[in-house]
Design a protein around this motif. Structure first.
Motif, PDB file in Angstrom:
ATOM      1  N   GLU A   1       1.942  -0.394  -4.419  1.00  0.00           N
ATOM      2  CA  GLU A   1       0.679  -0.113  -3.741  1.00  0.00           C
ATOM      3  C   GLU A   1      -0.455  -0.639  -4.612  1.00  0.00           C
ATOM      4  O   GLU A   1      -0.338  -0.717  -5.823  1.00  0.00           O
ATOM      5  CB  GLU A   1       0.530   1.386  -3.519  1.00  0.00           C
ATOM      6  CG  GLU A   1       1.596   1.948  -2.613  1.00  0.00           C
ATOM      7  CD  GLU A   1       1.372   3.411  -2.296  1.00  0.00           C
ATOM      8  OE1 GLU A   1       0.362   3.979  -2.800  1.00  0.00           O
ATOM      9  OE2 GLU A   1       2.182   3.975  -1.560  1.00  0.00           O
TER      10      GLU A   1
ATOM     11  N   ASN B   1       9.479  -2.348   8.420  1.00  0.00           N
ATOM     12  CA  ASN B   1       8.929  -1.010   8.628  1.00  0.00           C
ATOM     13  C   ASN B   1       9.713  -0.258   9.697  1.00  0.00           C
ATOM     14  O   ASN B   1       9.189   0.033  10.777  1.00  0.00           O
ATOM     15  CB  ASN B   1       7.459  -1.099   9.066  1.00  0.00           C
ATOM     16  CG  ASN B   1       6.587  -1.790   8.038  1.00  0.00           C
ATOM     17  OD1 ASN B   1       6.155  -1.190   7.072  1.00  0.00           O
ATOM     18  ND2 ASN B   1       6.332  -3.060   8.278  1.00  0.00           N
TER      19      ASN B   1
ATOM     20  N   SER C   1      -7.442   0.718   6.539  1.00  0.00           N
ATOM     21  CA  SER C   1      -5.986   0.764   6.377  1.00  0.00           C
ATOM     22  C   SER C   1      -5.535  -0.553   5.787  1.00  0.00           C
ATOM     23  O   SER C   1      -5.952  -1.609   6.221  1.00  0.00           O
ATOM     24  CB  SER C   1      -5.311   0.945   7.743  1.00  0.00           C
ATOM     25  OG  SER C   1      -5.797   2.093   8.372  1.00  0.00           O
TER      26      SER C   1
ATOM     27  N   ILE D   1      -1.916   3.899  12.146  1.00  0.00           N
ATOM     28  CA  ILE D   1      -1.272   3.471  10.899  1.00  0.00           C
ATOM     29  C   ILE D   1      -2.329   3.442   9.804  1.00  0.00           C
ATOM     30  O   ILE D   1      -3.318   2.713   9.905  1.00  0.00           O
ATOM     31  CB  ILE D   1      -0.614   2.088  11.044  1.00  0.00           C
ATOM     32  CG1 ILE D   1       0.382   2.115  12.198  1.00  0.00           C
ATOM     33  CG2 ILE D   1       0.091   1.714   9.745  1.00  0.00           C
ATOM     34  CD1 ILE D   1       1.141   0.820  12.366  1.00  0.00           C
TER      35      ILE D   1
ATOM     36  N   ASN E   1      -1.373   2.149   3.124  1.00  0.00           N
ATOM     37  CA  ASN E   1      -0.075   2.151   2.441  1.00  0.00           C
ATOM     38  C   ASN E   1       1.071   2.656   3.297  1.00  0.00           C
ATOM     39  O   ASN E   1       2.143   2.973   2.789  1.00  0.00           O
ATOM     40  CB  ASN E   1      -0.139   2.990   1.148  1.00  0.00           C
ATOM     41  CG  ASN E   1      -0.923   2.265   0.073  1.00  0.00           C
ATOM     42  OD1 ASN E   1      -0.814   1.043  -0.048  1.00  0.00           O
ATOM     43  ND2 ASN E   1      -1.716   3.005  -0.663  1.00  0.00           N
ATOM     44  N   GLN E   2       0.864   2.738   4.608  1.00  0.00           N
ATOM     45  CA  GLN E   2       1.974   3.159   5.465  1.00  0.00           C
ATOM     46  C   GLN E   2       2.810   1.972   5.919  1.00  0.00           C
ATOM     47  O   GLN E   2       3.969   2.105   6.291  1.00  0.00           O
ATOM     48  CB  GLN E   2       1.446   3.917   6.683  1.00  0.00           C
ATOM     49  CG  GLN E   2       0.938   5.302   6.316  1.00  0.00           C
ATOM     50  CD  GLN E   2       0.385   6.042   7.513  1.00  0.00           C
ATOM     51  OE1 GLN E   2       0.354   5.525   8.623  1.00  0.00           O
ATOM     52  NE2 GLN E   2      -0.056   7.259   7.296  1.00  0.00           N
ATOM     53  N   MET E   3       2.185   0.782   5.879  1.00  0.00           N
ATOM     54  CA  MET E   3       2.933  -0.407   6.285  1.00  0.00           C
ATOM     55  C   MET E   3       3.293  -1.216   5.050  1.00  0.00           C
ATOM     56  O   MET E   3       2.542  -1.249   4.076  1.00  0.00           O
ATOM     57  CB  MET E   3       2.093  -1.259   7.244  1.00  0.00           C
ATOM     58  CG  MET E   3       2.919  -2.372   7.864  1.00  0.00           C
ATOM     59  SD  MET E   3       2.013  -3.521   8.894  1.00  0.00           S
ATOM     60  CE  MET E   3       1.242  -2.458  10.045  1.00  0.00           C
TER      61      MET E   3
ATOM     62  N   SER F   1      10.660   2.733  10.143  1.00  0.00           N
ATOM     63  CA  SER F   1      10.268   4.072  10.594  1.00  0.00           C
ATOM     64  C   SER F   1       8.875   4.110  11.193  1.00  0.00           C
ATOM     65  O   SER F   1       8.375   5.149  11.593  1.00  0.00           O
ATOM     66  CB  SER F   1      10.338   5.040   9.408  1.00  0.00           C
ATOM     67  OG  SER F   1       9.532   4.529   8.366  1.00  0.00           O
ATOM     68  N   LEU F   2       8.225   2.961  11.297  1.00  0.00           N
ATOM     69  CA  LEU F   2       6.840   2.933  11.772  1.00  0.00           C
ATOM     70  C   LEU F   2       6.787   2.588  13.251  1.00  0.00           C
ATOM     71  O   LEU F   2       7.517   1.722  13.720  1.00  0.00           O
ATOM     72  CB  LEU F   2       6.071   1.881  10.967  1.00  0.00           C
ATOM     73  CG  LEU F   2       4.597   2.120  10.667  1.00  0.00           C
ATOM     74  CD1 LEU F   2       4.382   3.473  10.025  1.00  0.00           C
ATOM     75  CD2 LEU F   2       4.090   1.026   9.742  1.00  0.00           C
TER      76      LEU F   2
END
Lengths: 337, 345, 290
Positions: free
Chosen positions: B240, B142, B227, B110, B113-115, B144-145
């Motif tokens: 973000e 989240n 991350s 991960i 900015n993905q979570m 899709s994570l």
């Protein structure tokens, strides 16, 4: 030999050719010189005494300043209350020493648990089984390593040992399910600090043990070998009993060092003011608490409490050192057979 | 003996002459939150004027302590002092730069900015009630994570920290249970986890421990390529972290509503506002003990407030807006020497 | 000669004893391997990570800002040299003269015994406690950190080493040497300094060298006395950069450049300490043989 006054300058007495008298002027000069020397010597003694007293004063100063600075905390919590308090909370301005004392004792215990057998093994090897040509260089290597500063051990522990423990050793031990090995594999923590301490203490205890083993008179060992004892039996039944007191003294010296060690521990102990039954949990020792919190100590009782911790550490190490000294003194007194 | 004496004398002389050289420097201590940008400013200031700033990043608590004890020329803290404390200690407070706090984490796979997180969930994590990464609350935010079933290790500040104050203030505002315990402040009683010294220590710990989560000023996350999470702000929008969202948070701020400009920029309204934003403050004594040194310190800040904008933006800090800078420089008139004259004219 | 009663040879017991011996010695060999391997591993990592960081920049440039590439440890190296240098200048005369007192004048007096005891304690006392004391004495009182406070803390650690070595060395001087000097009419102080001390000069220098080696690696006492300084400064009355504290700060940081510099600093310290220790041994051995 005279205790303090200087011996007079050699006088020109009667020479072989006969009449040589001390003129009044000569005698006066002599007396003056003697007086100068006397006063110079008195001053010399005073100056050296002063410096020796300075050393004594420094110790008194350390103790006095620790007591003075720790006083506000000790009076607020009481000595008993401070020693048994399990909360160390700068945010609430409430402090108790149990967490730090626990961390100090546990990391030192782990260190000695690993260091003592390994030092034994090294000392036995160096005195009995090592080929003679290797004996000197190995012994010197061990002694040199005892002088390596602890920050080196700390930095190695942080960058090399901790990741290794985190990836390989800790997951295995966690699988055993024992409560002392509970918790996520962090790499850092009390266990890691104990191991780093062990590595630090090993050269020191190994040298001391080797020195003690070497005091065993050869005749004792030879007679044991002579009746057919194996090397191991000689170690177990002759050398160890003979040097038992000295060995214990050496172990306690190592323990004293482990208890007071700051840098090797601070890097990897994890800096958490919490008690936990698991060895893999982060914690704090007295020295690491001081190192981490002193420069930024903010609320009113924080600094006095830190000084109180320093006082406790000082006291613990002095007691251990005194015991070690007493034991090693007894050991050497028994040396004559 | 004679030779040894000569060597001794020569070395004493050499050392003595070395130490007699007085360094022209300004000393400051405090928050690690703005330390990266202060370091850049100091470098540039030294190149421009030759004067050097010695800034010890020991945490906001340490900075306050040092300036109150007068061991430094200025103290730095992200947690502003109240009007009462300012008067009690005779201090002047002004903001120097604005930055944002992000939640950094170490979960393999991960990236930045993905979570997405929000205050309530972050608060639950830091209360210790959310213990694993695949907790339903996290999965809800989240969907899709792919979240692993591993333990969350909390990393917090072990020293007295303005960043902690900013972070916990935000959590307390958005999570009533967090407000009750552990609550907000420069040091709080965290339920579990590992302490690190300074923003750097937290960043270092998160990098080293798999499954760890921490809170750092954004520059630390960026510089170390860590991350970090995006956040849902007060308006419910996903934002973000960067200097634009921090600036959006500071956009409608009323700097004069608190003494010493000591306002909070957390949880501000605005579509693009980053929810965990704060100014970082400088503390100096109004009665200058050493007027020359105070003047030098003020000159440094005057230069930085005027010329340090680009350096700040490069690190994703937000320089103080021009109109506020005017007010700040005005307030410096209160720093006076023994005769009552302002040290900086 | 009458036949002696023959006791049957107990092969079982003999075998067991042999096996125990082999196991015991094997264990001892294993522990040597573990211990030495562990220590060798540390030195190896130090060499690999640290020596590569020791380039020209390391010795000539000051510590860089966080996240900036390049830079070196020049300010920390110079700072350490100055702090340790002054601490040596302070502690050597005090240590030697105190050692002279204990050996020549005090001997077995109560005062001398107390002082020796104190020296013993200070030799092994935790150095962070010394740092606390010097903080209360020399930092809190003047309200700022300084290189002088750092030197003071280090000298408190070095003095016991010098005292102990000087006293032990002086005890080795044969009484006949002293008596010969006295018989020639020399005053007490001259005998002590020009004859007795001179005779053990090498040993005393060794003691000073060992004290220096100890001081170079000490971090804890400098943590709250000399603090740190990111710029090059030779002003001892202000915070001063020094190798151990910089290594500590850099190693705990997330920046790889800083971590590399920390390794370099650690390697440098290890090199210097090992060199001094080896030098001290060589010196001492040559003096003994001479």
């Amino acid at each position: 030999m005279s205790a303090n006054a200087s011996t007079p300058v050699a006088q020109t007495m009667t020479t072989s050719t006969g009449a040589t008298r001390q003129s009044a002027a000569d005698q006066a000069r002599l007396a003056a010189k003697v007086a100068t020397f006397s006063s110079q010597d008195r001053w010399f003694e005073r100056v050296t005494f002063l410096f020796a007293a300075l050393v004594l004063l420094a110790m008194v100063g350390i103790l006095a300043s620790l007591l003075k600075e720790a006083a506000p905390a000790l009076s607020k919590f009481g000595l008993g209350g401070f020693l048994t308090g399990t909360t160390w909370s700068p945010s609430d301005d409430v402090y108790g020493a149990v967490i730090a004392i626990f961390g100090t004792l546990i990391t030192s215990a782990i260190a000695m648990l690993f260091a003592v057998p390994i030092s034994f093994g090294i000392a036995i090897f160096l005195t009995e089984t090592c080929p003679a040509v290797l004996r000197r260089p190995l012994g010197t290597a061990i002694e040199l390593l005892a002088g390596v500063p602890s920050i080196i051990y700390g930095i190695w522990g942080l960058f090399v040992l901790a990741p290794l423990l985190q990836q390989y050793v800790q997951p295995l031990l966690i699988k055993t399910g024992l409560p002392i090995f509970a918790g996520p594999p962090l790499g850092i923590g009390i266990f890691t600090a104990g191991i780093v301490l062990a590595l630090m203490v090993i050269p020191f205890t190994a040298s001391v043990m080797r020195d003690v083993f070497e005091t065993v008179p050869a005749v004792l060992k030879e007679s044991a070998y002579g009746i057919g004892c194996t090397t191991w039996e000689v170690m177990k039944n002759v050398v160890l009993p003979y040097t038992r007191v000295g060995v214990i003294g050496g172990i306690m010296l190592g323990l004293g060092r482990a208890l007071g060690e700051t840098m090797a521990v601070t890097f990897v102990i994890g800096n958490a003011n919490r008690l936990s039954p698991s060895l893999f949990a982060p914690g704090n020792s007295i020295a690491s608490t001081l190192a981490n919190e002193f420069a930024e100590a903010d609320p009113a009782l924080h600094v006095p409490s830190l000084f109180a911790l320093g006082l406790i550490l000082f006291f613990i190490t002095v007691v251990v050192l005194m015991a070690a000294k007493w034991l090693t003194a007894r050991g050497t007194r028994k040396a004559g057979i | 003996m004679k030779f040894a004496k000569r060597i001794l004398f020569a070395s004493a002389l050499a050392l003595g002459s070395l130490s007699a050289v007085q360094a022209q420097d300004i000393t400051g201590a405090g928050a690690t939150f703005p330390a990266p940008v202060y370091a850049k400013w100091a470098e540039a200031y030294k190149a421009a004027t030759g004067a050097q700033l010695n800034y010890q990043a020991i945490g906001s608590g340490g900075g306050i302590k040092q300036i109150v004890a007068k061991t430094v020329d200025f103290g730095a803290s992200d947690d502003p002092l109240s009007g009462e404390d300012l008067t009690k200690n005779g201090l002047l407070q002004f903001p120097a730069v604005i930055g944002g706090v992000v939640a950094v984490f170490n979960v393999p796979g991960i990236g930045a900015n993905q979570m997405v997180l929000n205050g309530a969930v972050l608060g639950e994590i830091y209360r210790g009630s959310i213990k694993t990464w695949n907790d339903p609350a996290l999965a809800k935010l989240n969907p899709s994570l792919k979240l692993p079933d591993s333990a969350i290790t909390l990393i917090y500040r072990s020293d007295s920290s303005g960043t902690t104050a900013v972070f916990t203030d935000y959590l307390a505002q958005t999570n009533p249970a967090f407000k009750a315990s552990p609550g907000a402040g420069k040091t709080v009683n965290w339920p579990a986890g590992v302490g690190g010294r300074g923003n750097a220590g937290v960043a270092a710990n998160v990098t080293k421990i798999a499954g760890a989560i921490g809170y750092v000023e954004y520059a630390y996350a960026k510089q170390n390529k860590m991350s970090y999470a995006a956040m849902l702000n007060r308006d419910g929008k996903r934002v973000e972290a960067d200097d634009l969202t921090f600036a959006a948070a500071a956009d409608k701020a009323d700097w004069n509503s608190e003494p010493g400009f000591g306002i909070s920029l957390n949880n501000q309204a605005g579509e693009k506002a980053w929810p965990i934003t704060s100014a970082s403050f400088i503390l100096m004594h109004k009665a200058a003990a050493d007027p020359k040194r105070s003047a030098e310190a003020l000159k440094f800040f005057k230069w930085s407030l005027a010329n340090g904008g680009k350096l700040a933006v490069d690190l994703d800090y937000v320089p103080m807006p021009a109109n506020v800078v005017k007010q700040i420089e005005n307030s410096w008139k209160d720093i006076k020497d023994a005769s009552g004259k302002a040290v900086l004219n | 000669m009458s036949a002696l009663p023959q006791t049957p040879f107990n092969t079982g017991l003999y075998k067991r004893r042999k096996i125990t011996n082999v196991i015991g010695l094997a264990l001892s060999f294993v522990s040597v391997t573990i211990g030495l391997l562990g220590l060798a591993w540390i030195l190896w990592t130090l060499a690999v990570n640290g020596l590569s960081a020791l380039n020209m920049d390391f010795f000539t440039k000051s510590t860089p800002a966080p996240g900036s590439a390049g830079g070196g440890m020049a300010n920390a190296i110079v700072g350490s040299l100055m702090i340790v240098g002054f601490a040596t200048l302070i502690s050597t005369p005090i240590g030697i003269l105190a050692g002279i007192y204990l050996s020549e004048f005090g001997k077995t007096s109560k005062f001398a015994q107390a002082t020796r005891f104190v020296v013993d304690i200070m030799l092994s006392a935790p150095s962070i406690v010394v740092g606390l004391f010097v903080f209360a004495l020399a930092v809190a009182t003047v309200k700022h950190f300084s290189g002088w406070a750092g030197s003071l803390a280090l000298s408190l650690i070095a003095i016991p080493v010098v005292v102990r070595t000087t006293e032990n060395m002086l005890a080795l001087v044969p009484g006949s040497l002293r008596e010969a000097a006295f018989a020639l009419g020399a005053p007490r102080w001259k005998v002590s300094l020009a004859v007795t001390l001179r005779a053990v000069k090498g040993g005393v220098v060794t003691g000073v060298l060992l004290a220096v080696a100890r001081m170079i690696g000490e971090t804890a006492p400098l943590l709250f006395t000399a603090l740190n300084n990111q710029f090059f400064s030779t002003d001892m009355s202000r915070p001063m950069a020094n190798l151990p504290v910089v290594i500590y700060n850099f190693a705990m940081s997330p920046y790889e450049d800083w971590q590399k510099l920390a390794w370099g600093g650690a390697a440098l310290i290890a090199l210097i300490v090992l060199t001094i220790n080896i030098l001290a041994r060589v010196l001492f051995r040559s003096k003994l043989q001479a």
